[in-house]
Write a protein that holds these residues in place. Structure first.
Motif, PDB file in Angstrom:
ATOM      1  N   VAL A 198       1.127  -1.486  -0.268  1.00  0.00           N
ATOM      2  CA  VAL A 198       0.248   0.112   0.083  1.00  0.00           C
ATOM      3  C   VAL A 198       0.497   0.859   0.242  1.00  0.00           C
ATOM      4  N   LEU A 199       1.793   1.407   0.845  1.00  0.00           N
ATOM      5  CA  LEU A 199       2.763   2.522   1.233  1.00  0.00           C
ATOM      6  C   LEU A 199       3.543   2.632  -0.553  1.00  0.00           C
ATOM      7  N   ALA A 200       4.103   1.545  -1.107  1.00  0.00           N
ATOM      8  CA  ALA A 200       4.406   1.526  -3.158  1.00  0.00           C
ATOM      9  C   ALA A 200       3.835   2.248  -3.357  1.00  0.00           C
ATOM     10  N   MET A 201       2.920   2.100  -3.540  1.00  0.00           N
ATOM     11  CA  MET A 201       1.461   2.259  -4.380  1.00  0.00           C
ATOM     12  C   MET A 201       0.906   3.362  -4.040  1.00  0.00           C
ATOM     13  N   VAL A 202       1.541   4.176  -3.179  1.00  0.00           N
ATOM     14  CA  VAL A 202       1.017   5.593  -2.750  1.00  0.00           C
ATOM     15  C   VAL A 202       1.900   6.523  -2.949  1.00  0.00           C
ATOM     16  N   LEU A 203       3.023   5.930  -2.937  1.00  0.00           N
ATOM     17  CA  LEU A 203       4.005   7.130  -3.382  1.00  0.00           C
ATOM     18  C   LEU A 203       4.658   6.863  -4.639  1.00  0.00           C
ATOM     19  N   THR A 204       4.355   5.846  -5.176  1.00  0.00           N
ATOM     20  CA  THR A 204       4.534   6.330  -6.753  1.00  0.00           C
ATOM     21  C   THR A 204       3.119   6.969  -7.852  1.00  0.00           C
ATOM     22  N   ILE A 205       1.805   6.740  -6.696  1.00  0.00           N
ATOM     23  CA  ILE A 205       0.691   7.420  -7.043  1.00  0.00           C
ATOM     24  C   ILE A 205       0.995   9.338  -6.800  1.00  0.00           C
ATOM     25  N   VAL A 206       1.765   9.729  -6.001  1.00  0.00           N
ATOM     26  CA  VAL A 206       1.781  11.070  -5.584  1.00  0.00           C
ATOM     27  C   VAL A 206       3.401  11.503  -5.926  1.00  0.00           C
ATOM     28  N   TRP A 207       4.432  10.651  -6.657  1.00  0.00           N
ATOM     29  CA  TRP A 207       4.880  10.896  -7.584  1.00  0.00           C
ATOM     30  C   TRP A 207       4.860  11.085  -8.476  1.00  0.00           C
ATOM     31  N   LYS A 208       3.385  10.464  -9.527  1.00  0.00           N
ATOM     32  CA  LYS A 208       3.373  10.312 -10.874  1.00  0.00           C
ATOM     33  C   LYS A 208       2.304  12.353 -10.705  1.00  0.00           C
ATOM     34  N   THR A 209       1.307  12.039  -9.541  1.00  0.00           N
ATOM     35  CA  THR A 209       0.158  13.612  -9.939  1.00  0.00           C
ATOM     36  C   THR A 209       0.845  14.946  -9.028  1.00  0.00           C
ATOM     37  N   SER A 210       1.619  14.683  -8.413  1.00  0.00           N
ATOM     38  CA  SER A 210       2.491  15.472  -7.414  1.00  0.00           C
ATOM     39  C   SER A 210       2.805  16.739  -8.678  1.00  0.00           C
ATOM     40  N   SER A 211       3.363  16.963  -9.535  1.00  0.00           N
ATOM     41  CA  SER A 211       3.374  17.231 -11.136  1.00  0.00           C
ATOM     42  C   SER A 211       2.173  18.355 -11.850  1.00  0.00           C
ATOM     43  N   PHE A 212       0.997  17.090 -10.847  1.00  0.00           N
ATOM     44  CA  PHE A 212       0.183  17.825 -12.329  1.00  0.00           C
ATOM     45  C   PHE A 212      -0.244  19.708 -11.632  1.00  0.00           C
ATOM     46  N   VAL A 213      -0.202  19.133 -10.006  1.00  0.00           N
ATOM     47  CA  VAL A 213      -0.041  20.383  -8.855  1.00  0.00           C
ATOM     48  C   VAL A 213       0.561  21.031  -8.879  1.00  0.00           C
ATOM     49  N   ALA A 214       1.762  20.482  -9.189  1.00  0.00           N
ATOM     50  CA  ALA A 214       2.519  21.909  -9.200  1.00  0.00           C
ATOM     51  C   ALA A 214       2.593  22.776 -10.986  1.00  0.00           C
ATOM     52  N   LEU A 215       1.788  22.060 -11.817  1.00  0.00           N
ATOM     53  CA  LEU A 215       1.778  22.891 -12.651  1.00  0.00           C
ATOM     54  C   LEU A 215       0.676  24.316 -12.726  1.00  0.00           C
ATOM     55  N   ILE A 216       0.152  23.686 -12.083  1.00  0.00           N
ATOM     56  CA  ILE A 216      -1.218  24.322 -12.036  1.00  0.00           C
ATOM     57  C   ILE A 216      -0.984  25.080 -10.981  1.00  0.00           C
ATOM     58  N   VAL A 217      -0.546  24.810 -10.006  1.00  0.00           N
ATOM     59  CA  VAL A 217       0.451  26.369  -9.276  1.00  0.00           C
ATOM     60  C   VAL A 217       0.965  27.146  -9.213  1.00  0.00           C
ATOM     61  N   LEU A 218       2.350  26.432 -10.575  1.00  0.00           N
ATOM     62  CA  LEU A 218       3.639  27.092 -10.986  1.00  0.00           C
ATOM     63  C   LEU A 218       2.880  28.630 -12.124  1.00  0.00           C
ATOM     64  N   GLY A 219       1.391  27.439 -12.481  1.00  0.00           N
ATOM     65  CA  GLY A 219       0.351  29.178 -13.107  1.00  0.00           C
ATOM     66  C   GLY A 219      -0.021  30.213 -12.192  1.00  0.00           C
ATOM     67  N   GLY A 220      -0.933  29.673 -11.664  1.00  0.00           N
ATOM     68  CA  GLY A 220      -1.179  30.301 -10.056  1.00  0.00           C
ATOM     69  C   GLY A 220       0.355  32.043 -10.524  1.00  0.00           C
ATOM     70  N   LEU A 221       1.138  31.199 -10.142  1.00  0.00           N
ATOM     71  CA  LEU A 221       2.558  31.839  -8.961  1.00  0.00           C
ATOM     72  C   LEU A 221       3.184  32.655 -10.000  1.00  0.00           C
ATOM     73  N   GLN A 222       3.223  32.471 -11.499  1.00  0.00           N
ATOM     74  CA  GLN A 222       3.672  33.309 -12.683  1.00  0.00           C
ATOM     75  C   GLN A 222       2.532  34.457 -12.860  1.00  0.00           C
ATOM     76  N   GLY A 223       1.194  34.041 -12.681  1.00  0.00           N
ATOM     77  CA  GLY A 223      -0.036  35.167 -12.537  1.00  0.00           C
ATOM     78  C   GLY A 223      -0.189  36.126 -11.356  1.00  0.00           C
ATOM     79  N   ILE A 224       0.405  36.106 -10.344  1.00  0.00           N
ATOM     80  CA  ILE A 224       0.779  36.814  -9.066  1.00  0.00           C
ATOM     81  C   ILE A 224       1.757  38.132  -9.384  1.00  0.00           C
ATOM     82  N   PRO A 225       1.009  39.625  -9.288  1.00  0.00           N
ATOM     83  CA  PRO A 225       1.713  40.604  -9.807  1.00  0.00           C
ATOM     84  C   PRO A 225       2.878  40.904  -8.570  1.00  0.00           C
ATOM     85  N   LYS A 226       4.184  40.864  -9.257  1.00  0.00           N
ATOM     86  CA  LYS A 226       5.460  41.318  -8.347  1.00  0.00           C
ATOM     87  C   LYS A 226       5.555  42.779  -7.280  1.00  0.00           C
ATOM     88  N   GLU A 227       4.825  43.227  -8.000  1.00  0.00           N
ATOM     89  CA  GLU A 227       4.785  44.515  -6.843  1.00  0.00           C
ATOM     90  C   GLU A 227       4.154  44.233  -5.704  1.00  0.00           C
TER      91      GLU A 227
END
Length: 306
Positions: free
Chosen positions: A170-199
């Motif tokens: 169970v632990l091995a499968m959870v770690l595998t899914i987290v590794w696979k899906t964390s990049s999807f979260v990171a891409l959306i969050v990165l897009g949000g970070l790019q839209g925050i005004p530097k000012e």
């Protein structure tokens, strides 16, 4: 004096036929979407009302909601539902714990930013089945890389049987899914970070805010819409997960702990050839996904209006 933009004199005047023209222009795309989405849904629901088991071809006919009642007494369906919810909670939470720091590392100016962006894209681009096969090999008890690293580091004395021990599988499968899906979260969050005004960030720093205060009081509130979108899509994909659990089940004896609703539906239809019951299970999975989506959309809408 120029009238304001919202004044009647500045409003754009539309011709009487523009609305009708827009309707006819959108009609082909709407018809295509209805055909691609609505027709399979209605067909699946229709099939769930009939017996259709190829191993028992003499059992046919209309049963109504009988196969849905069968689910209530199906222990395997209950176990698959619990596994789906259990893995969903762990993997969605884990993907955010990993994905948000990945997005920050890929956004903040540093020498490691390019490396972080490549590391961010790699899991997202890799097919889920390939990911499952690779990690099943990495967790192998005899020649797996993870066991070798743990033995060399002195954390364990003997190789762990990741895929044959219930808790470790169970632990091995959870770690595998987290590794696979964390990049999807990171891409959306990165897009949000790019839209925050530097000012806004610079203004907070000028006011004397520390980096921690800037993150929690400025950046995180502005990321709320992106986090909500990532949370909705990740939860829906977690409820419908199939690829990685299925590949792990082929390698792990403890199949009952790893079987999700998606895997159970596949095995019911393809391996057991019970298409009617598989259709009913598919409708149940769709209803679960729809309920999760409705709850999150309601939560996000109420949070935005508050």
């Amino acid at each position: 004096m120029t009238p304001p933009l919202n004044s009647p004199s500045r409003r754009v005047r539309r011709e009487p036929g523009e609305g009708l023209l827009a309707f006819f222009l959108l009609l082909p795309a709407a018809a295509l979407l209805l055909g691609v989405l609505l027709f399979p849904m209605l067909t699946t629901f229709r099939d769930s009302l009939y017996l259709n088991k190829l191993t028992e071809p003499w059992l046919t006919g209309f049963v109504g909601l009988g196969q849905y009642a069968q689910m209530l007494g199906d222990a395997r369906f209950g176990a698959a539902l619990r596994n789906t919810l259990f893995f969903g909670v762990l993997t969605v939470g884990g993907s955010f714990l990993v994905g948000v720091p990945m997005a920050l590392a890929a956004h903040l100016p540093s020498r490691a930013r390019d490396v972080a962006r490549v590391a961010l894209l790699l899991p997202w681009a890799m097919p889920p089945v390939i990911t499952g096969l690779i990690f099943a090999w990495l967790f192998n008890a005899q020649y797996g890389v993870f066991n070798d690293l743990l033995v060399r580091a002195g954390f364990i004395q003997e190789p762990l049987r990741w895929l044959s021990t219930p808790g470790l599988s169970v632990l091995a499968m959870v770690l595998t899914i987290v590794w696979k899906t964390s990049s999807f979260v990171a891409l959306i969050v990165l897009g949000g970070l790019q839209g925050i005004p530097k000012e806004m960030i610079e203004a907070a720093q000028v006011d004397g805010a520390t980096p921690t205060q800037t993150f929690f009081r400025v950046i995180l509130p502005l990321l709320a819409p992106s986090l909500a979108v990532a949370f909705i899509f990740r939860t829906i994909s977690a409820v419908q997960v199939f690829d990685i659990p299925y590949t792990f089940i082929q390698q792990a004896p403890a199949q009952g702990l790893l079987e999700t609703l998606g895997v159970y539906i596949y095995r019911t239809g393809i391996e057991f050839l019970d298409f009617g019951y598989a259709a009913a299970l598919s409708v149940a999975l769709f209803a679960l996904s729809l309920a999760v989506t409705a709850v999150y959309v309601r939560f996000v809408r109420d949070g935005g209006n508050s």
